[in-house]
Motif scaffolding. Structure first.
Motif, PDB file in Angstrom:
ATOM      1  N   LYS A 187     -10.217  36.387   5.901  1.00 17.72           N
ATOM      2  CA  LYS A 187     -10.165  35.431   4.786  1.00 17.72           C
ATOM      3  C   LYS A 187     -11.389  34.514   4.801  1.00 17.72           C
ATOM      4  O   LYS A 187     -11.972  34.225   3.748  1.00 17.72           O
ATOM      5  CB  LYS A 187      -8.885  34.600   4.856  1.00 17.72           C
ATOM      6  N   ASN A 226     -10.476  37.379  -4.956  1.00 21.04           N
ATOM      7  CA  ASN A 226      -9.139  37.381  -4.360  1.00 21.04           C
ATOM      8  C   ASN A 226      -8.734  35.928  -4.156  1.00 21.04           C
ATOM      9  O   ASN A 226      -8.674  35.422  -3.040  1.00 21.04           O
ATOM     10  CB  ASN A 226      -9.172  38.151  -3.034  1.00 21.04           C
ATOM     11  N   TYR A 229      -6.250  35.149  -1.548  1.00 25.51           N
ATOM     12  CA  TYR A 229      -6.451  35.857  -0.285  1.00 25.51           C
ATOM     13  C   TYR A 229      -5.233  36.711   0.080  1.00 25.51           C
ATOM     14  O   TYR A 229      -4.692  36.619   1.179  1.00 25.51           O
ATOM     15  CB  TYR A 229      -6.785  34.871   0.839  1.00 25.51           C
ATOM     16  N   GLU A 230      -4.830  37.547  -0.849  1.00 27.78           N
ATOM     17  CA  GLU A 230      -3.699  38.442  -0.619  1.00 27.78           C
ATOM     18  C   GLU A 230      -4.191  39.726   0.042  1.00 27.78           C
ATOM     19  O   GLU A 230      -5.161  40.332  -0.402  1.00 27.78           O
ATOM     20  CB  GLU A 230      -2.997  38.753  -1.937  1.00 27.78           C
ATOM     21  N   THR A 233      -4.633  42.935  -2.053  1.00 27.66           N
ATOM     22  CA  THR A 233      -5.842  42.959  -2.878  1.00 27.66           C
ATOM     23  C   THR A 233      -7.037  43.398  -2.044  1.00 27.66           C
ATOM     24  O   THR A 233      -7.880  44.179  -2.493  1.00 27.66           O
ATOM     25  CB  THR A 233      -6.110  41.573  -3.493  1.00 27.66           C
ATOM     26  N   LEU A 234      -7.112  42.896  -0.813  1.00 29.07           N
ATOM     27  CA  LEU A 234      -8.173  43.337   0.094  1.00 29.07           C
ATOM     28  C   LEU A 234      -8.076  44.833   0.338  1.00 29.07           C
ATOM     29  O   LEU A 234      -9.084  45.550   0.296  1.00 29.07           O
ATOM     30  CB  LEU A 234      -8.070  42.598   1.437  1.00 29.07           C
ATOM     31  N   ASN A 237      -9.521  46.956  -2.386  1.00 30.14           N
ATOM     32  CA  ASN A 237     -10.943  46.768  -2.707  1.00 30.14           C
ATOM     33  C   ASN A 237     -11.792  46.480  -1.471  1.00 30.14           C
ATOM     34  O   ASN A 237     -12.799  45.799  -1.548  1.00 30.14           O
ATOM     35  CB  ASN A 237     -11.096  45.603  -3.697  1.00 30.14           C
ATOM     36  N   HIS A 241     -15.255  44.258  -1.489  1.00 30.24           N
ATOM     37  CA  HIS A 241     -15.033  42.850  -1.164  1.00 30.24           C
ATOM     38  C   HIS A 241     -15.676  42.452   0.167  1.00 30.24           C
ATOM     39  O   HIS A 241     -16.197  41.347   0.301  1.00 30.24           O
ATOM     40  CB  HIS A 241     -13.540  42.549  -1.142  1.00 30.24           C
TER      41      HIS A 241
END
Length: 254
Positions: A187, A226, A229-230, A233-234, A237, A241
């Motif tokens: 994060k 994001n 900061y989920e 989602t990371l 991608n 990212h």
């Protein structure tokens, strides 16, 4: 043992056996175990990456490591002319480091000119201390003040393979990831990926070795992608990212 006691005991054993078997055969558990094994086999190590970056420098090199634990795991194998180490000694009681303190205390004393000299600048600062986003973010911000213009900040654990590896609580190990823990370092790294004042990339090896530079063209910053900061989602991608690249691609940049 009476018949009644034996009856309830046997039922409890069967219940634990069924639950344990179901857990060990759960698809999420099996996938996480597989991801851990894959990550362990990835090369090169953070040590090799750091030494490569140091080898690009001309003249004497100065290196700082934050979060040493057992120095045999990395610090002792770093090739630099001058090396300093920081660790409060929570995880490795012998703690044979130069500065037995937290990184916050170290940078506070450094800026006040109470240790070393606040004029010092490092070729590489390696951040591998408390793996929680707020702390890592603070370490990056402080480190940027003390790296040379052509220096690097290197971070470990930027690419957790599953959400279980990215849990906040290191002590809770009853997860499919077991002892393997990357925390929420990703994060903090992702936050700085969105900062246009730096360039950054992440080497897809050794749990994700993030690299940040003021001037080297490691990769352009990205817009906020994001917001909350989920992890999911990371996961979808990751390459974009984190600017995830292999070690050979890093070499080609130089």
């Amino acid at each position: 043992m009476t018949k009644i006691k034996r009856f309830f005991y046997n039922r409890r054993v069967v219940r634990y056996y069924r639950k344990g078997k179901a857990y060990l055969n759960n698809l999420e558990y099996l996938k996480t175990q597989q991801e851990s094994k894959k990550e362990i086999l990835k090369k090169p190590s953070r040590t090799t990456i750091i030494n490569y970056l140091l080898s690009l420098k001309k003249g004497d090199t100065t290196y700082l490591e934050i979060g040493v634990r057992n120095p045999e795991h990395n610090y002792n194998h770093i090739i630099a002319n001058i090396k300093y180490s920081v660790d409060p000694g929570i995880e490795f009681k012998k703690n044979p480091v130069d500065f037995k303190m937290t990184s916050d205390m170290f940078f506070d004393k450094l800026i006040k000119d109470e240790i070393l000299t606040n004029k010092i600048r490092f070729d590489i600062i390696f951040i591998d201390g408390l793996h929680l986003a707020e702390q890592v973010d603070r370490d990056i911000e402080n480190a940027l003040k003390y790296i040379k213009d052509d220096g690097f900040i290197v971070l470990h654990d930027c690419n957790p393979p599953t959400e279980w590896h990215a849990r906040e609580n290191f002590q809770y190990k009853n997860t499919p990831a077991g002892d393997y823990w990357n925390g929420t370092t990703w994060k903090a790294f992702l936050k700085w990926r969105g900062n246009s004042s730096v360039h950054s990339c992440c080497i897809d090896s050794d749990w994700g070795v993030g690299i940040i530079s003021k001037h080297h063209p490691l990769g352009k910053s990205i817009t906020t992608v994001n917001t909350f900061y989920e992890y999911k989602t990371l996961e979808k991608n990751r390459k974009e990212h984190l600017n995830l690249i292999d070690f050979e691609s890093l070499k080609q940049l130089f």
